[in-house]
Motif scaffolding. Structure first.
Motif, PDB file in Angstrom:
ATOM      1  N   UNK A 152       6.832  -4.607 -17.801  1.00  0.00           N
ATOM      2  CA  UNK A 152       7.676  -5.675 -17.264  1.00  0.00           C
ATOM      3  C   UNK A 152       8.089  -5.304 -15.843  1.00  0.00           C
ATOM      4  N   UNK A 153       7.935  -6.232 -14.913  1.00  0.00           N
ATOM      5  CA  UNK A 153       8.288  -5.978 -13.513  1.00  0.00           C
ATOM      6  C   UNK A 153       9.577  -6.684 -13.100  1.00  0.00           C
ATOM      7  N   UNK A 154       9.856  -7.847 -13.704  1.00  0.00           N
ATOM      8  CA  UNK A 154      11.056  -8.611 -13.360  1.00  0.00           C
ATOM      9  C   UNK A 154      11.724  -9.071 -14.655  1.00  0.00           C
ATOM     10  N   UNK A 155      13.020  -8.829 -14.755  1.00  0.00           N
ATOM     11  CA  UNK A 155      13.833  -9.375 -15.839  1.00  0.00           C
ATOM     12  C   UNK A 155      14.912 -10.233 -15.196  1.00  0.00           C
ATOM     13  N   UNK A 156      14.944 -11.519 -15.542  1.00  0.00           N
ATOM     14  CA  UNK A 156      15.961 -12.423 -14.997  1.00  0.00           C
ATOM     15  C   UNK A 156      16.941 -12.772 -16.111  1.00  0.00           C
ATOM     16  N   UNK A 157      18.166 -12.334 -15.958  1.00  0.00           N
ATOM     17  CA  UNK A 157      19.196 -12.571 -16.958  1.00  0.00           C
ATOM     18  C   UNK A 157      19.891 -13.911 -16.688  1.00  0.00           C
ATOM     19  N   UNK A 158      20.796 -14.280 -17.578  1.00  0.00           N
ATOM     20  CA  UNK A 158      21.491 -15.559 -17.498  1.00  0.00           C
ATOM     21  C   UNK A 158      22.966 -15.285 -17.264  1.00  0.00           C
ATOM     22  N   UNK A 159      23.499 -15.726 -16.120  1.00  0.00           N
ATOM     23  CA  UNK A 159      24.804 -15.240 -15.678  1.00  0.00           C
ATOM     24  C   UNK A 159      25.701 -16.373 -15.196  1.00  0.00           C
ATOM     25  N   UNK A 160      26.973 -16.252 -15.524  1.00  0.00           N
ATOM     26  CA  UNK A 160      27.959 -17.242 -15.121  1.00  0.00           C
ATOM     27  C   UNK A 160      28.243 -17.125 -13.616  1.00  0.00           C
ATOM     28  N   UNK A 161      28.501 -18.254 -12.938  1.00  0.00           N
ATOM     29  CA  UNK A 161      28.798 -18.195 -11.497  1.00  0.00           C
ATOM     30  C   UNK A 161      29.955 -17.282 -11.130  1.00  0.00           C
ATOM     31  N   UNK A 162      30.902 -17.081 -12.040  1.00  0.00           N
ATOM     32  CA  UNK A 162      32.061 -16.235 -11.722  1.00  0.00           C
ATOM     33  C   UNK A 162      31.786 -14.753 -11.920  1.00  0.00           C
ATOM     34  N   UNK A 181      19.784 -11.732 -11.390  1.00  0.00           N
ATOM     35  CA  UNK A 181      20.606 -12.727 -12.074  1.00  0.00           C
ATOM     36  C   UNK A 181      20.078 -14.140 -11.877  1.00  0.00           C
ATOM     37  N   UNK A 182      20.327 -14.995 -12.850  1.00  0.00           N
ATOM     38  CA  UNK A 182      20.119 -16.435 -12.705  1.00  0.00           C
ATOM     39  C   UNK A 182      21.466 -17.133 -12.844  1.00  0.00           C
ATOM     40  N   UNK A 183      21.651 -18.173 -12.103  1.00  0.00           N
ATOM     41  CA  UNK A 183      22.914 -18.896 -11.954  1.00  0.00           C
ATOM     42  C   UNK A 183      23.015 -19.964 -13.043  1.00  0.00           C
TER      43      UNK A 183
END
Length: 465
Positions: A152-162, A181-183
């Motif tokens: 795995x080269x990229x892991x994009x997580x799910x994150x709150x704007x705050x 992070x993902x917005x």
């Protein structure tokens, strides 16, 4: 032979495409629900039960649903039952799950991570449990090591704007893969939820904006997009569930925000007006940043009230919705196209009946960017062989499949990465069939390049990582 080297690869071309092109391509997991803190802490799972069925803060509701269907008592699913007893109950459920993708996923995870070829049943449960646990206790099976082992080269997580994204900053020292992070601004969009007033306070504090009216909400989110961008974010994600469209004036939007902040119950039109306006504002922001916007549509969530009251969200009490989405989505995208402000977009629908309307709708707004708008991969209840084949076929028949950004895990499990292999095998199976039928050239170089692009190259380029 079960899960042999050529499983699902039904033609010579499919075998060549997978083994020579797909198998060793890296992974970009551009949407998942892994905990950044767990990745940072890099701990080991105590048992395979914890890894598979969950711990204190997470769990695999895919497995929980099957276990409930098999009559397993809740104490052996999410309760205080002993780890082996839970594992034994899962093994008994898996015995009856032939034809379900979880049957393949579970055994593929045993094979790829642990080198275990044993078919999991109640008779073999103790053997598999002990063998997996011995390995899980070693440094090579820490959470980060599990990710590294799958290329795995990229892991994009799910994150709150705050979120302050401090954990992501600390994870910058990891050299084998990047965690970005993902917005996910759902709490700002869900103005009808009880926690909305408190969330505005949280968002205001994080952004340095005093939120009194609608423009302040937009300004606060815009500042947080800027902050996320500095931390490597290039994606947003929205759990829309249903799609609505309703225009509103600035005065109406301010009145709606004021009413929500003071606890006044809003009507359906007011909720639709607010969500429409905020989505349009966010689309403008994403377009300027050259971000990709993701919509996850048509999950009907938390439909078992007692189950939700007992367990909370994302615990297995969700289904597929069948409301209309084409008309409100067309109004949304048309409004933004008049401003030349449609961002890169991927739309996932949990209802496969939506896929053909969606891909034809998106074709009306394509321009400037290669596959600017994309039909998202087969998601959640459609993570099946038939679901993936259908999604790939619809994409190919109505658009340009060669541009597809491919698979993601959408998972809370560190053991879910073999799902990328499952997807790649199905992709190669389908292309091999098309070649055998004479629908596409029987040319490994041409099809192999397509497979490599869908497996990795397209995502790496499209998202600007």
């Amino acid at each position: 032979m079960f899960l042999n080297d050529d499983f699902l690869l039904t033609t010579p071309m499919a075998k060549a495409l997978f083994h020579n092109h797909a198998k060793n391509m890296p992974i970009v997991d551009y949407h998942c629900h892994l905990s950044p803190q767990e990745i940072l802490d890099d701990g080991n799972f105590a048992t395979i039960t914890e890894a598979w069925l969950g711990g204190d803060n997470y769990g695999d509701h895919y497995k929980w649903r099957l276990m409930r269907t098999n009559g397993v008592p809740e104490r052996l699913i999410t309760g205080d039952g002993a780890d082996f007893d839970k594992f034994y109950a899962w093994a008994g459920t898996l015995e009856k799950a032939l034809g379900n993708p979880l049957y393949v996923w579970a055994h593929l995870e045993l094979k790829r991570f642990f080198g275990i070829d044993t078919v999991l049943t109640r008779d073999t449960a103790r053997e598999v449990y002990d063998a997996a646990n011995l390995l899980l206790a070693t440094p090579e099976f820490s959470r980060r090591s599990l990710i590294r082992s799958m290329n795995v080269k990229i892991v994009v997580t799910t994150d709150d704007p705050a979120d302050d994204l401090h954990v992501h900053e600390l994870l910058g020292s990891e050299t084998a893969f990047r965690v970005l992070p993902a917005f996910r601004p759902d709490k700002a969009l869900n103005i009808d939820q009880a926690g909305y007033p408190a969330y505005l306070e949280t968002l205001g504090a994080a952004s340095g904006v005093t939120i009194d009216g609608f423009a302040d909400v937009v300004e606060a989110l815009s500042r947080r997009v800027d902050f996320f961008h500095t931390r490597g974010s290039r994606l947003s994600d929205h759990a829309l569930d249903i799609v609505v469209y309703a225009d509103a004036t600035d005065a109406e939007l301010d009145a709606i925000v004021t009413a929500a902040r003071t606890g006044t119950t809003l009507g359906a039109t007011e909720i639709a007006q607010y969500r429409t306006a905020l989505l349009k504002a966010l689309m403008r922001i994403y377009n300027v940043k050259d971000w990709t916007m993701q919509f996850h549509i048509h999950a009907m969530r938390n439909i078992n009230d007692p189950g939700f009251a007992r367990m909370g969200a994302d615990t297995g009490y969700d289904a597929i919705n069948d409301r209309n989405i084409a008309e409100p989505l067309a109004r949304l995208f048309n409004a933004m196209e008049t401003e030349d402000a449609v961002p890169r977009t991927i739309i996932f629908s949990l209802n496969p009946n939506d896929w053909l309307p969606l891909v034809t709708l998106m074709a009306s707004y394509q321009k400037d960017v290669v596959q600017k708008l994309q039909l998202g991969n087969a998601w959640w209840h459609n993570d099946t062989r038939n679901g993936m084949r259908t999604q790939l076929s619809v994409f190919a028949e109505e658009s340009l499949l060669s541009n597809f950004v491919g698979m993601l895990t959408d998972s809370r499990s560190f053991l879910s990465y073999p799902r990328h292999e499952y997807f790649r095998r199905i992709l190669c199976e389908l292309l091999g069939e098309w070649a055998a039928l004479g629908e596409v050239p029987d040319d490994e170089e041409v099809l192999g390049r397509m497979v490599e692009d869908i497996s990795y190259n397209n995502a790496n380029t499209y998202f600007g990582f």
